[in-house]
Write a protein that holds these residues in place. Structure first.
Motif, PDB file in Angstrom:
ATOM      1  N   LYS B 110     -49.540  48.435  11.960  1.00 24.75           N
ATOM      2  CA  LYS B 110     -48.231  48.697  12.567  1.00 24.75           C
ATOM      3  C   LYS B 110     -47.292  47.515  12.403  1.00 24.75           C
ATOM      4  CE  LYS B 110     -48.941  52.207  15.986  1.00 24.75           C
ATOM      5  NZ  LYS B 110     -49.432  52.378  17.355  1.00 24.75           N
ATOM      6  N   TYR B 111     -47.890  46.323  12.307  1.00 21.10           N
ATOM      7  CA  TYR B 111     -47.075  45.106  12.299  1.00 21.10           C
ATOM      8  C   TYR B 111     -46.166  45.079  11.085  1.00 21.10           C
ATOM      9  CZ  TYR B 111     -46.036  40.149  12.831  1.00 21.10           C
ATOM     10  OH  TYR B 111     -45.395  38.958  12.999  1.00 21.10           O
ATOM     11  N   ILE B 112     -46.703  45.501   9.935  1.00 23.46           N
ATOM     12  CA  ILE B 112     -45.922  45.460   8.699  1.00 23.46           C
ATOM     13  C   ILE B 112     -45.278  46.822   8.514  1.00 23.46           C
ATOM     14  CG2 ILE B 112     -46.043  45.174   6.206  1.00 23.46           C
ATOM     15  CD1 ILE B 112     -46.552  42.634   7.779  1.00 23.46           C
ATOM     16  N   SER B 113     -43.942  46.852   8.573  1.00 23.64           N
ATOM     17  CA  SER B 113     -43.289  48.142   8.397  1.00 23.64           C
ATOM     18  C   SER B 113     -42.364  48.136   7.193  1.00 23.64           C
ATOM     19  CB  SER B 113     -42.502  48.501   9.655  1.00 23.64           C
ATOM     20  OG  SER B 113     -41.625  47.450   9.950  1.00 23.64           O
ATOM     21  N   TRP B 160     -42.626  38.294   4.751  1.00 24.91           N
ATOM     22  CA  TRP B 160     -42.905  39.027   5.993  1.00 24.91           C
ATOM     23  C   TRP B 160     -42.962  38.090   7.203  1.00 24.91           C
ATOM     24  CZ3 TRP B 160     -45.195  40.130   1.302  1.00 24.91           C
ATOM     25  CH2 TRP B 160     -44.924  41.398   0.780  1.00 24.91           C
ATOM     26  N   GLY B 161     -42.472  36.882   7.039  1.00 23.87           N
ATOM     27  CA  GLY B 161     -42.592  35.896   8.100  1.00 23.87           C
ATOM     28  C   GLY B 161     -41.498  35.997   9.151  1.00 23.87           C
ATOM     29  N   GLY B 162     -41.540  35.064  10.098  1.00 24.77           N
ATOM     30  CA  GLY B 162     -40.595  35.053  11.206  1.00 24.77           C
ATOM     31  C   GLY B 162     -39.266  34.424  10.810  1.00 24.77           C
ATOM     32  N   PRO B 163     -38.460  34.067  11.787  1.00 18.98           N
ATOM     33  CA  PRO B 163     -37.102  33.581  11.511  1.00 18.98           C
ATOM     34  C   PRO B 163     -37.051  32.281  10.703  1.00 18.98           C
ATOM     35  CG  PRO B 163     -37.618  33.488  13.872  1.00 18.98           C
ATOM     36  CD  PRO B 163     -38.712  34.233  13.218  1.00 18.98           C
ATOM     37  N   GLU B 164     -38.017  31.403  10.875  1.00 18.45           N
ATOM     38  CA  GLU B 164     -37.986  30.139  10.151  1.00 18.45           C
ATOM     39  C   GLU B 164     -38.841  30.200   8.894  1.00 18.45           C
ATOM     40  OE1 GLU B 164     -36.350  27.163  10.867  1.00 18.45           O
ATOM     41  OE2 GLU B 164     -35.225  28.415  12.263  1.00 18.45           O
ATOM     42  N   LYS B 165     -38.979  31.402   8.319  1.00 17.82           N
ATOM     43  CA  LYS B 165     -39.951  31.566   7.237  1.00 17.82           C
ATOM     44  C   LYS B 165     -39.616  30.729   6.015  1.00 17.82           C
ATOM     45  CE  LYS B 165     -37.559  35.767   5.813  1.00 17.82           C
ATOM     46  NZ  LYS B 165     -37.649  37.218   5.701  1.00 17.82           N
ATOM     47  N   VAL B 166     -38.326  30.510   5.760  1.00 18.06           N
ATOM     48  CA  VAL B 166     -37.946  29.773   4.557  1.00 18.06           C
ATOM     49  C   VAL B 166     -38.510  28.361   4.611  1.00 18.06           C
ATOM     50  CG1 VAL B 166     -36.018  28.816   3.293  1.00 18.06           C
ATOM     51  CG2 VAL B 166     -35.876  31.112   4.226  1.00 18.06           C
ATOM     52  N   TYR B 167     -38.239  27.719   5.728  1.00 17.68           N
ATOM     53  CA  TYR B 167     -38.720  26.348   5.909  1.00 17.68           C
ATOM     54  C   TYR B 167     -40.244  26.308   5.857  1.00 17.68           C
ATOM     55  CZ  TYR B 167     -40.018  22.208   8.611  1.00 17.68           C
ATOM     56  OH  TYR B 167     -40.602  21.059   9.032  1.00 17.68           O
ATOM     57  N   ALA B 168     -40.873  27.205   6.591  1.00 14.50           N
ATOM     58  CA  ALA B 168     -42.331  27.159   6.704  1.00 14.50           C
ATOM     59  C   ALA B 168     -43.007  27.429   5.372  1.00 14.50           C
ATOM     60  CB  ALA B 168     -42.798  28.177   7.740  1.00 14.50           C
ATOM     61  N   SER B 169     -42.492  28.426   4.639  1.00 13.20           N
ATOM     62  CA  SER B 169     -43.187  28.792   3.409  1.00 13.20           C
ATOM     63  C   SER B 169     -43.045  27.704   2.363  1.00 13.20           C
ATOM     64  CB  SER B 169     -42.663  30.124   2.887  1.00 13.20           C
ATOM     65  OG  SER B 169     -41.280  30.048   2.674  1.00 13.20           O
ATOM     66  N   PRO B 244     -46.942  36.377   9.170  1.00 13.84           N
ATOM     67  CA  PRO B 244     -47.325  37.598   9.880  1.00 13.84           C
ATOM     68  C   PRO B 244     -48.789  37.492  10.310  1.00 13.84           C
ATOM     69  CG  PRO B 244     -47.289  37.996   7.529  1.00 13.84           C
ATOM     70  CD  PRO B 244     -46.746  36.616   7.748  1.00 13.84           C
ATOM     71  N   THR B 245     -49.231  38.382  11.175  1.00 15.47           N
ATOM     72  CA  THR B 245     -50.590  38.271  11.723  1.00 15.47           C
ATOM     73  C   THR B 245     -51.640  38.106  10.637  1.00 15.47           C
ATOM     74  OG1 THR B 245     -49.895  39.671  13.523  1.00 15.47           O
ATOM     75  CG2 THR B 245     -52.252  39.405  13.219  1.00 15.47           C
ATOM     76  N   ALA B 246     -51.585  38.984   9.635  1.00 15.09           N
ATOM     77  CA  ALA B 246     -52.610  38.919   8.593  1.00 15.09           C
ATOM     78  C   ALA B 246     -52.539  37.579   7.871  1.00 15.09           C
ATOM     79  CB  ALA B 246     -52.416  40.058   7.597  1.00 15.09           C
ATOM     80  N   GLY B 247     -51.316  37.083   7.668  1.00 15.16           N
ATOM     81  CA  GLY B 247     -51.163  35.793   7.015  1.00 15.16           C
ATOM     82  C   GLY B 247     -51.798  34.678   7.829  1.00 15.16           C
ATOM     83  N   SER B 248     -51.566  34.702   9.144  1.00 20.03           N
ATOM     84  CA  SER B 248     -52.167  33.679  10.003  1.00 20.03           C
ATOM     85  C   SER B 248     -53.677  33.750   9.960  1.00 20.03           C
ATOM     86  CB  SER B 248     -51.721  33.872  11.456  1.00 20.03           C
ATOM     87  OG  SER B 248     -50.375  33.575  11.583  1.00 20.03           O
ATOM     88  N   VAL B 351     -53.135  37.525  19.254  1.00 23.10           N
ATOM     89  CA  VAL B 351     -51.722  37.182  19.417  1.00 23.10           C
ATOM     90  C   VAL B 351     -50.859  38.257  18.773  1.00 23.10           C
ATOM     91  CG1 VAL B 351     -49.947  35.497  18.888  1.00 23.10           C
ATOM     92  CG2 VAL B 351     -52.232  34.727  19.469  1.00 23.10           C
ATOM     93  N   GLY B 352     -51.302  38.711  17.575  1.00 25.51           N
ATOM     94  CA  GLY B 352     -50.553  39.760  16.891  1.00 25.51           C
ATOM     95  C   GLY B 352     -50.443  41.015  17.737  1.00 25.51           C
TER      96      GLY B 352
END
Lengths: 472, 498
Positions: B110-113, B160-169, B244-248, B351-352
């Motif tokens: 469900k997390y990935i839509s 598929w990451g959160g708001p700061e995905k650019v920096y984090a990736s 995303p959850t699976a990534g973590s 957590v997911g």
């Protein structure tokens, strides 16, 4: 003299003639582009047929061997890919298209002659033949916003200066060896290479090719010309002359003894400076072509890693990497010229959301830039890996560490583009539709970059066999 | 090839495990419907897990040689071969990888839509790279999998990451890449010294100390970034929080293991003298990681960040056990890799689950849910206990073995790591207390669905299984670990330190 040996070059000149005739009357752009693809396709077949030819031409000034034939084949393949890329060419005016293709063919013919030349004057003439066509090609562009005339002027002035330096070096070498034939020069080089005149002469000749390969300090033209020239034209300038320049660097450094420390030290320094400067300057670029220009300066540094070994392993790694370089650069330019609207320049934000606008094109972009960054399983990694092995084998540990750090730096800007294409939304940018031929080219480049990366054995052995032939 | 036992099964099992996910990913291109894509990926990953089980049942624990071997020439000009094989050290890691992928697919149901197909494509690419890393016996092959894994992982975070995905990736990618280029240089240096890329052959050669010194440093940087050991850990919280959850889950359970696996597989046997020389420093850094990770975890308000810092601490125990060079320590370290993979993976899944309901990872937004989600708190509390190494859970066995190793030879180091254990209890119980009985939960929470129970249950089973009967897991590694320690001893290195 066997005329068949000269077939690939003759064929390209005939092709230029066809386009000359086309330029005499009105003809549709589509027709000309179709002719270009068809004829350059036949050109590849002819070069495949010619791969195994060997022989001497024109009083031994011109040598046909596996080494030259491989490069001719690569040039003809490149020309075919560029012709396909030029279908639906948006940046050249319709009425100028026959001339565009004519000069492309002449320039390619000049490059083919260059890789076969084993005599200084012949090298000079064929290099000028290819350069002069480029001088004319550069200002042909619909987009006048990026200073195309400035680009053309810069290319001519820097090119003329580099050629002058090269000629000056040739005069030194001729003066001390009394010959313009490489086969004669190499006999006298071992005693000369220890003396200033020999090493300076050889280095000055190399400058002409450093210019083509855009090695620091002969790189100043690169960013401006990439930026100011039509996308399709740059795809030629960015790849083909570099192939020939790498071939000639191999032929000429082969004159030097592998133990000539002075020459190697100079090459080590400019290699390190090139890759560091190129990568750091590329970090802040927004225009994709400008970014690729700095990336090409960095890659010139990597290429020199192989050249400066002055050994067979290094040379064959260079042949491998320059081939990979041609493919991955063409993949990037394919994306740029397809995404570009009306032949305008493309910035990083212009490719945002490309995965939605055209999934295939986004994938090509990812493969191309990951390959340039040197990430397995692409050809870019394999080539760099071979270069590193060759250079480290000669004990250039410090240089390899500089190169490794540079690889890590370069990941940032390459990744930035992939992120823009995959991680962002299109923000209202239009979808990109791909024609059938464009699709084929996309698939072809993706597959060849990955195949060359995963199964390099046959090609690296071919390259090695070719490089064995240059021992005059 | 006396280090390799040819594959005993009638099909090339390791190649199948590597290429089946790739083939499955290729088929995904043809699938248009998103649900079909999910089901297909689930089936492929379940099939790969089922196919990997014969590895355990046919594994011969009485030999240190590499089993299920496959060998064929790949790039003869540079003596590069396609060599695969696993021993007692890598067996469990391969199985852990294949176990986690079906769970990740279910956890992302469900997390990935958005862009479902591409997501599962990346997952399958990851799977083949992960299996490849743990089963390669050729350095170039290993390096290619090691690097190629970065691309799908980068995309998982960046797309598929959160708001700061650019920096984090980008931080994740550049950090790991910067480490791996040194690995590349060290690998080429080894090749030029020995003329082979074959890892078991590299282990048998003796190198001068100065050479080992530099090779260890190059390896060490690459692996320490991956583990991650303080001070190279800063990419981890950023990547975990945004992924995303699976990534973590994959990041925590498999990617981090690649670093510690690297230490065990490469540093110890190839550069034994340098390993001994650097061991005190590595132990100190491990202690710092344990205490620092635990201490920072105490102050987190974001669930994912808290678990990410706890990972730094847990992985500190793994490197700690590795560099004691005794049997208990090393076996504890390897078991702890598996334990951390199971427990932390499960915690990220938990957590997911709350994130899918509250769309927040902050503790204060998810507190007090014990009343509404009793089953969830059951699982979550259980995994929290496992994470703090409560007796009866898997981590207890692992940490106990590591501490046994510590007190056997290095009593001071053992004593220094005790605060880490206490801290683990503190931050985990504090987290559990706030989540379960903290404030008053809003009404949009609902208890676990069957799907969520299905993917948490196997992990819980393993927590108890390893906790109560670690025998089957330790038995497979005894001989390989002894062999590794022998390699260290024959280098005459251990004597040097004592």
């Amino acid at each position: 003299m066997d005329v068949v040996l000269f077939l690939p070059e003759t064929y390209l000149l005939m092709m230029a003639l066809v386009f000359f005739c086309q330029s005499l009357w009105k003809s549709s752009a589509q027709l000309n582009q179709g002719i270009a693809v068809f004829l350059s396709g036949i050109g590849v077949i002819i070069n495949l047929y010619a791969v195994n030819m060997t022989g001497d031409l024109f009083w031994h000034a011109y040598r046909v061997d596996l080494f030259s034939q491989i490069f001719k084949l690569l040039i003809s393949v490149g020309l075919l890919l560029i012709s396909v890329l030029c279908l639906k060419n948006k940046s050249i005016e319709e009425k100028l298209q026959p001339e565009f293709f004519m000069f492309l063919c002449i320039s390619a013919a000049g490059l083919m002659m260059m890789v076969s030349s084993v005599e200084l004057i012949t090298i000079f003439i064929s290099m000028e033949l290819s350069s002069y066509s480029l001088y004319i090609l550069i200002p042909i562009s619909k987009d006048i916003s990026h200073g195309r005339i400035e680009a053309a002027a810069k290319y001519i002035i820097f090119g003329a200066a580099a050629t002058g330096i090269m000629l000056f070096g040739m005069s030194y070498i001729f003066g001390v060896t009394q010959s313009t034939y490489l086969s004669e020069i190499i006999k006298k080089m071992p005693e000369l290479i220890g003396q200033p005149v020999g090493i300076v002469g050889l280095l000055l000749i190399l400058c002409g090719f450093f210019y083509k390969l855009s090695v620091v300090p002969f790189h100043f033209w690169t960013p401006d010309i990439y930026e100011g020239t039509a996308n399709e034209t740059v795809s030629f300038i960015a790849t083909m002359p570099k192939l020939a320049a790498a071939a000639l660097l191999i032929r000429l450094t082969n004159l030097a003894d592998p133990k000539s420390i002075d020459l190697i030290q100079v090459l080590v320094v400019i290699s390190a400076v090139s890759m560091t400067f190129g990568n750091i300057a590329a970090l802040v670029q927004k225009d994709l072509k400008r970014l690729l220009a700095y990336s090409s300066i960095a890659h010139a540094g990597y290429i020199l890693l192989g050249i400066l070994t002055l050994k067979l392993d290094g040379y064959s790694a260079v042949v491998f990497h320059i081939t990979a370089y041609m493919l991955m650069n063409l993949a990037c330019f394919l994306v740029i010229s397809t995404v570009s609207q009306d032949g305008k320049n493309v910035t990083v934000s212009d490719v945002s959301g490309l995965h939605k606008r055209s999934p295939l094109l986004a994938f090509t972009l990812a493969v191309g830039f990951f390959a340039l960054a040197g990430i397995p399983p692409t050809a870019g990694f394999t080539g760099k890996f071979f270069l590193f092995i060759a250079a480290l084998n000669e004990g250039h540990l410090a240089l390899i560490i500089i190169a490794a750090v540079n690889t890590a730096i370069s990941v940032y800007y390459y990744l930035n583009i992939v992120r823009s294409a995959y991680g962002q939304d299109p923000n209202g940018l239009p979808a990109v539709t791909l024609s059938f031929s464009n699709r084929i080219l996309n698939y072809g480049l993706i597959i060849s970059i990955i195949i060359l990366g995963v199964l390099p054995t046959r090609f690296i052995e071919l390259a090695r066999a070719a490089c064995e032939k240059i021992k005059l | 090839m006396d280090f390799l036992i040819p594959n005993q099964l009638n099909y090339p099992i390791l190649s199948v495990l590597i290429f089946a996910p790739l083939a499955g990913a290729a088929v995904l291109f043809l699938i248009r419907n998103e649900t079909v894509a999910r089901i297909w990926t689930l089936l492929v990953s379940l099939a790969v897990f089922a196919l990997s089980l014969p590895l355990y049942f046919n594994f011969d624990p009485s030999t240190p040689k590499y089993q299920f071997g496959e060998h064929s020439s790949w790039i003869p000009a540079f003596h590069i071969n396609y060599t695969l094989g696993i021993d007692g050290i890598s067996l469990l890691l391969v199985l852990l990888s294949t176990l986690l992928f079906p769970i990740c697919v279910l956890g992302s149901w469900k997390y990935i839509s958005k862009r479902v197909k591409e997501f599962h494509f990346c997952l399958l690419l990851m799977e083949s790279a992960c299996v490849g890393i743990f089963s390669s016996l050729d350095f170039v092959l290993f390096y290619i999998f090691w690097e190629a894994m970065l691309i799908p992982m980068y995309l998982l975070i960046a797309v598929w990451g959160g708001p700061e995905k650019v920096y984090a990736s980008i931080k994740f990618f550049i950090y790991t890449m910067a480490g791996s280029v040194f690995l590349l240089v060290a690998m080429i240096a080894l090749y030029l010294k020995t003329g082979t890329f074959c890892i078991p052959e590299l282990m048998t050669k003796a190198y001068p100390f100065a050479f080992q010194f530099w090779v260890f440093l190059a390896f060490g940087i690459a692996f320490a970034i991956k583990v991650p050991m303080a001070p190279f850990h800063t990419w981890l919280p950023a990547a975990h929080v945004e992924a995303p959850t699976a990534g973590s889950v994959l990041l925590a359970s498999i990617l981090l293991k690649m670093g510690t696996y690297g230490f065990v597989r490469f540093c110890l046997p190839i550069t034994p003298n340098a390993s001994i020389y650097f061991a005190p420093y590595m132990l100190i850094i491990s202690i710092i990681s344990i205490v620092y990770g635990g201490y920072v975890a105490l102050g987190q308000s974001d669930m994912k960040k808290l678990i990410a810092y706890s990972s730094v601490a847990h992985m500190g125990f793994v490197t700690l056990g590795t560099f004691f060079f005794n049997k208990n320590g090393l076996e504890g370290a390897i078991l702890q890799m598996i334990n951390h993979g199971i427990t932390t993976g499960a915690l990220f899944l938990c957590v997911g689950i709350v994130y899918e309901r509250s769309h927040s990872r902050l503790i204060k937004d998810n507190s007090g849910i014990a009343k509404i989600m009793p089953i969830y708190i059951g699982f979550f509390g259980f995994f929290c206990l496992s994470s703090m190494a409560f007796p009866g859970t898997n981590s207890f066995v692992g940490e106990l073995l590591v501490l046994l190793g510590a007190f056997a030879d290095y009593k001071l180091i053992g004593a220094l790591s005790i605060p880490g254990v206490v801290l683990a209890a503190a931050y985990m119980l504090h987290l559990l207390q706030r989540i379960a009985w903290g404030g008053k939960a809003s009404s949009h929470f609902s208890d676990l669905e069957l799907r969520e129970i299905i993917y948490l249950a196997p992990l819980a089973v393993f927590v108890l299984w390893i906790g109560f009967s670690p025998g089957p897991f330790l038995d497979v590694m005894h001989v390989s670990v002894n062999h590794l320690l022998e390699q260290l001893h024959t280098a005459g290195a251990v004597a040097l330190v004592k």
